[in-house]
Design an enzyme around this catalytic site. Structure first.
Site, PDB file in Angstrom:
ATOM      1  CD  GLU A   1       3.012  -1.603  -7.291  1.00  0.00           C
ATOM      2  OE1 GLU A   1       2.508  -2.449  -7.229  1.00  0.00           O
ATOM      3  OE2 GLU A   1       3.989  -1.183  -6.489  1.00  0.00           O
TER       4      GLU A   1
ATOM      5  CD  GLU B   1      -2.098   0.494 -11.032  1.00  0.00           C
ATOM      6  OE1 GLU B   1      -1.217  -0.343 -11.059  1.00  0.00           O
ATOM      7  OE2 GLU B   1      -3.283   0.233 -10.523  1.00  0.00           O
TER       8      GLU B   1
ATOM      9  CB  CYS C   1       4.359  -7.459  -5.598  1.00  0.00           C
ATOM     10  SG  CYS C   1       4.755  -6.372  -4.215  1.00  0.00           S
TER      11      CYS C   1
ATOM     12  CB  SER D   1      -1.066  -1.600  -7.800  1.00  0.00           C
ATOM     13  OG  SER D   1      -0.419  -1.655  -9.012  1.00  0.00           O
TER      14      SER D   1
ATOM     15  CE  LYS E   1       5.268 -13.802  -5.435  1.00  0.00           C
ATOM     16  NZ  LYS E   1       4.457 -13.089  -5.763  1.00  0.00           N
TER      17      LYS E   1
ATOM     18  CD  GLU F   1       1.430 -13.938  -7.883  1.00  0.00           C
ATOM     19  OE1 GLU F   1       1.757 -13.583  -6.586  1.00  0.00           O
ATOM     20  OE2 GLU F   1       2.377 -13.550  -8.776  1.00  0.00           O
TER      21      GLU F   1
ATOM     22  CD  GLU G   1      -6.604 -14.407 -12.139  1.00  0.00           C
ATOM     23  OE1 GLU G   1      -7.208 -15.415 -12.389  1.00  0.00           O
ATOM     24  OE2 GLU G   1      -6.711 -13.691 -11.079  1.00  0.00           O
TER      25      GLU G   1
ATOM     26  CB  CYS H   1       9.858 -12.035   0.517  1.00  0.00           C
ATOM     27  SG  CYS H   1       8.358 -11.715  -0.163  1.00  0.00           S
TER      28      CYS H   1
HETATM   29 FE1  HC0 Z   1       8.934 -11.766  -2.526  1.00  0.00          FE
HETATM   30 FE2  HC0 Z   1       8.323 -10.551  -4.762  1.00  0.00          FE
HETATM   31  S1  HC0 Z   1       9.403  -9.744  -3.042  1.00  0.00           S
HETATM   32  S2  HC0 Z   1       6.639 -11.199  -3.266  1.00  0.00           S
HETATM   33  O1  HC0 Z   1       8.431 -11.102  -1.152  1.00  0.00           O
HETATM   34  O2  HC0 Z   1       7.022  -7.985  -4.977  1.00  0.00           O
HETATM   35  O3  HC0 Z   1       7.842 -14.375  -2.957  1.00  0.00           O
HETATM   36  O4  HC0 Z   1      11.646 -12.439  -2.195  1.00  0.00           O
HETATM   37  O5  HC0 Z   1       9.786 -12.917  -5.301  1.00  0.00           O
HETATM   38  O6  HC0 Z   1       6.684 -11.690  -7.184  1.00  0.00           O
HETATM   39  O7  HC0 Z   1      10.344  -9.459  -6.448  1.00  0.00           O
HETATM   40  C1  HC0 Z   1       8.124 -13.449  -2.547  1.00  0.00           C
HETATM   41  C2  HC0 Z   1      10.584 -12.562  -2.470  1.00  0.00           C
HETATM   42  C3  HC0 Z   1       9.090 -12.055  -4.552  1.00  0.00           C
HETATM   43  C4  HC0 Z   1       7.201 -11.213  -6.154  1.00  0.00           C
HETATM   44  C5  HC0 Z   1       9.730  -9.708  -5.934  1.00  0.00           C
HETATM   45  C6  HC0 Z   1       7.474  -9.061  -4.856  1.00  0.00           C
END
Ligand code: HC0
Ligand code: SF4
Length: 568
Positions: free
Chosen positions: A278, A281, A298, A318, A357, A360, A365, A502
């Site tokens: 990132e 980028e 993220c 990104s 997540k 995700e 993809e 998070c």
């Molecule tokens: Fe998170 Fe992450 S920080 S999104 O908040 O960027 O879920 O804890 O694992 O992938 O590293 C969540 C937390 C993660 C990811 C990381 C990011």
């Protein structure tokens, strides 16, 4: 100060205090269901009814401010009869399969029925036993468990600004649902799970994938590896009687080994990789007239939000994958080579504080050869269930360290779990790259704290960088309206969908409040301070990975494996 008595005990509290908080000062917990300390007060359920001398009606303790000379009684016959009657009414309209409910032993309604010693339902059941609604990989709805408190509605509308959930119907037919009762994922919902975090019962829960993990762990042909998100190590202890913000990294790694995982790795390592990609980028966009502001990518709730609500702004995101997905890509390409294991035998599990997540990981993809890079995602809550399931005394476990080669991370990776952390981590690397020097500065205080939108300006290598950081989508919307109109003053924007980042994710332990999140935030900065390497690009394992496998950041194999695209 205002002077009053509660149950004949005198006390003085600041003007504006509600009866509920005044009682708490005396150690009296007035029962409540619709009230949540971080939300607007609605006084819907009336379970917090109390008697006030001189008033003919009972008053709601959550919404009534104290006054001088007030005499409150929280435990009279009429108060108790009212509370029991309210609970009985709820039970008459509730599917009471507690023993097999995902929230068994962690349910506010169950706790209150136990507290009030309700041993039988005095009213005939009017509960329509509707099937659980399982239509997406992240969140399950069970309308027959809903007590219509409205906490989910407020979380979605007031925190996220989305309002995917709403009341429908009238009087005793009122229900909480989506528009036209459509599956959540087909509405404006972005599967963040904030609704499930405040639901007092089992009406909104994460989709449980613990059985899939147990099956994989039992399969002798499978090599099962796990990665753990930055924020889980500062929230897991809550469920085992530890103080909020307790750092339990070592016990958590031991618990995962005892559960049977072959290797325990760190998502923070993936976070360091994300920064390399990132950061590269961003510098490229900055130096070659690319689309700015660039926005972090993220957080899966945030990415889904941009896809659903601001698809015209997708070029600003990104292209770098999230740390979880970057880790998954490396785990299914580089790791089989160094470990000498056929990729077909590797199962990758991730433990995340997040319900989105799960969505995700299911994106087609984010995989190769028809296989996902991350096979199964568990939330923090599901890991808690697994640890309890195998009967580990979590607090007494010895501490062990993450495995190598994907388990060493910098302090920059650690702070990803809090709002502002991704930006601070990125700046530590971008500043060095932009100036060509190793900057002494590590802490970017401007990026820290709980403020909804944080801004800072940096003078770097002859350039002025304008930065913004938002958490919650309601705050992100303010920044997005500027981006959409082409008037955003920023170069780089970080967004995390959940309040606090998070540490406040929708998959975190029930009872995650803003006060708790602030303790977790401090714990992440403490982890960062304690580490020998605090900049992502200085992570030695990462340097080996680029040297031996990925090549240069942002190019060739690194670009092919670690970047993605989005759909309008
Ligand atoms: Fe998170 Fe992450 S920080 S999104 O908040 O960027 O879920 O804890 O694992 O992938 O590293 C969540 C937390 C993660 C990811 C990381 C990011
Ligand atoms: Fe709203 Fe998030 Fe729940 Fe969807 S998952 S209904 S966006 S709070």
């Amino acid at each position: 100060m205002v002077h009053l008595t509660i149950n004949n005990i005198p006390l003085a509290v600041p003007k504006g205090t509600k009866i509920m908080q005044a009682a708490q000062k005396l150690g009296i917990d007035i029962p409540h269901l619709c009230y949540h300390e971080d939300q607007r007060i609605k006084a819907r359920c009336r379970l917090c009814s109390v008697e006030v001398v001189g008033k003919r009606r009972l008053l709601a303790a959550c919404s009534t401010e104290v006054w001088e000379g007030m005499e409150v009684h929280t435990d009279t016959q009429i108060v108790r009869d009212t509370q029991v009657a309210i609970l009985q009414l709820m039970l008459a309209n509730h599917h009471k399969d507690c023993l097999s409910c995902p929230r068994n032993q962690n349910c506010d309604l169950q706790r209150l029925c136990s507290r009030f010693n309700i041993q039988h339902s005095s009213l005939p059941s009017v509960c329509k036993e509707e099937p659980r609604i399982v239509t997406n990989p992240a969140i399950v709805r069970d309308p027959s468990k809903c007590i219509r408190c409205g906490r989910c509605i407020r979380a979605c509308k007031d925190v996220q600004g989305i309002a995917a959930l709403t009341y429908a119907g009238r009087s005793s037919d009122i229900v909480v649902t989506t528009a036209y009762n459509k599956p959540m994922e087909t509405t404006d919902c972005i599967l963040c799970g904030q609704c499930s975090l405040v639901c007092p019962t089992g009406a909104l829960v994460e989709k449980d994938d613990t059985e899939k993990v147990l099956d994989a762990l039992q399969d002798p042909k499978k090599h099962v590896i796990v990665q753990v998100a930055p924020s889980v190590r500062v929230s897991l202890g809550d469920a085992f009687g530890m103080e909020p913000g307790a750092i339990v990294t070592g016990q958590m790694v031991t618990a995962l080994h005892l559960l049977g995982f072959d290797k325990v790795f760190d998502t923070n390592f993936g976070a360091d990789l994300t920064i390399m990609e990132e950061g590269t980028e961003f510098l490229d966009r900055l130096q070659h007239g690319g689309v700015l502001p660039m926005m972090t990518s993220c957080c899966p709730g945030w990415v889904y939000y941009v896809e659903k609500h601001y698809s015209d702004c997708l070029p600003h995101l990104s292209s770098t994958k999230s740390p979880m997905s970057i880790f998954g890509a490396v785990a299914k390409t580089y790791y089989p080579k160094v470990a000498g294991i056929d990729v077909k035998d590797i199962v990758t599990v991730s433990v995340m504080p997040c319900t989105a997540k799960k969505f995700e990981a299911a994106r087609p993809e984010l995989g190769r050869d028809g296989r996902p890079d991350v096979d199964i995602v568990l939330t923090t809550r599901e890991l808690i269930k697994l640890i309890k399931y195998v009967g580990l005394s979590f607090g007494q476990l010895p501490e062990t360290e993450f495995d190598s080669p994907l388990g060493t991370a910098s302090g920059a990776g650690a702070i990803f779990g809090t709002t502002g952390g991704v930006m601070e981590a990125a700046l530590r690397t971008v500043c060095d790259k932009l100036t060509g020097k190793t900057l002494e500065r590590l802490d970017f205080q401007e990026a820290r704290g709980f403020k909804g939108i944080k801004e800072c300006t940096l003078e770097l290598g002859g350039r002025t960088l304008h930065i913004a950081i938002a958490h919650t989508l309601k705050n992100a919307e303010i920044l997005m309206e500027q981006v959409r109109k082409g008037i955003s003053p920023y170069d780089f924007i970080e967004v995390m969908a959940c309040p606090g980042g998070c540490i406040g994710g929708g998959g975190q332990p029930i009872g995650t409040t803003n006060a708790v999140k602030k303790k977790r935030m401090q714990a992440l900065y403490e982890i960062d301070r304690s580490l020998p390497v605090r900049k992502s690009h200085e992570n030695p394992e990462l340097q080996v990975l680029y040297r031996d496998f990925l090549g240069e950041p942002g190019e060739g194999k690194a670009h092919e494996l670690l970047h993605t695209g989005y759909r309008a």
